[in-house]
Design an enzyme around this catalytic site. Structure first.
Site, short mmCIF file in Angstrom:
data_model
loop_
_atom_site.label_atom_id
_atom_site.label_comp_id
_atom_site.label_asym_id
_atom_site.label_seq_id
_atom_site.Cartn_x
_atom_site.Cartn_y
_atom_site.Cartn_z
N ASP A 7 -0.93 -15.11 -0.56
CA ASP A 7 -1.01 -14.11 -1.61
C ASP A 7 0.32 -14.07 -2.37
OD1 ASP A 7 -1.86 -11.82 -3.09
OD2 ASP A 7 -0.96 -10.48 -1.61
N ASP A 9 1.45 -11.01 -4.80
CA ASP A 9 2.02 -9.66 -4.89
C ASP A 9 2.16 -9.04 -3.51
OD1 ASP A 9 1.88 -9.96 -7.68
OD2 ASP A 9 -0.15 -9.15 -7.73
#
Length: 171
Positions: A7, A9
C-alpha cells in the site's frame, strides 16, 4: 517469485504527518500521535475530505523512514506492486503517480496500480495499514501500524511497526 502487494498511504507515504501539517496551518491545531490512537482519519482530523482534495496533499507527503531502502531490496526479491486506492479522490491519481516516480524511481510504471477497490488484487503477501484491505486478501497479510489501527487486535494479520520490522519479516 512471490508477489508482494504494498500500500502507499500510511505505509510508504506518511499521510498522518500531512494531516497534522494541514490541520496546523488551517486551524492552528497541533495534535501529537498519542492523541490520534484508535481514531480513524475522519475522527482525528476535522477537514479530512478538504485536505485530501487539496492540490499538493499527496504529492508533498513525507516518505516513511526506511521505506526507500527496504523497497529497493524487496524489488529484487519479490514480484513487487504498489497498490493504492486513488479513485475516490480524483486529484490523488496523478499526484500519487508523481510521488512514486519521485521517491521510488527504481519501480517501473507496470508495478504501480492506482485503483478503486483492492478486493480485485491478488498475490502472496499484502502490506497495508487498513483492515478493510487485508481482511479479504487470501495470502499472508502484514498490518502496518498506524494510529487508526493501534487499538485493534491484528487478528490473523501480522503487525509490523515500521520498515525495519518489514525488513526483518520479508528479507
Amino acid at each position: 517469485m512471490k508477489r508482494l502487494i504494498v500500500d502507499m498511504d500510511g505505509v510508504l507515504a506518511d499521510v498522518y504527518s500531512q494531516f497534522r501539517k494541514y490541520e496546523q496551518l488551517d486551524l492552528g491545531i497541533t495534535q501529537d500521535e498519542a492523541s490520534l490512537i484508535g481514531k480513524t482519519e475522519r475522527e482525528a482530523f476535522q477537514h479530512v475530505r478538504t485536505y485530501v482534495n487539496t492540490p499538493g496533499f499527496f504529492l508533498e507527503a513525507p516518505v516513511m523512514p526506511g521505506s526507500i531502502e527496504v523497497m529497493r531490496q524487496l524489488n529484487q526479491q519479490y514480484d513487487l506492486y504498489i497498490v493504492s486506492s486513488a479513485m475516490e479522490f480524483p486529484l490523488s491519481l496523478y499526484e500519487k503517480y508523481q510521488w512514486l516516480q519521485q521517491h521510488f524511481s527504481f519501480l517501473i510504471w507496470e508495478q504501480l496500480v492506482l485503483c478503486g477497490s483492492k478486493k480485485i488484487v491478488y498475490g502472496d503477501i499484502m502490506l497495508d495499514d487498513h483492515f478493510k484491505n487485508l481482511d479479504h486478501f487470501d495470502g499472508k497479510t502484514l498490518l502496518f501500524s498506524q494510529p487508526h489501527n493501534m487499538k485493534r487486535d491484528p487478528g490473523k494479520h501480522q503487525r509490523v511497526a515500521n520498515w525495519q520490522e518489514v525488513q526483518l519479516v520479508l528479507l
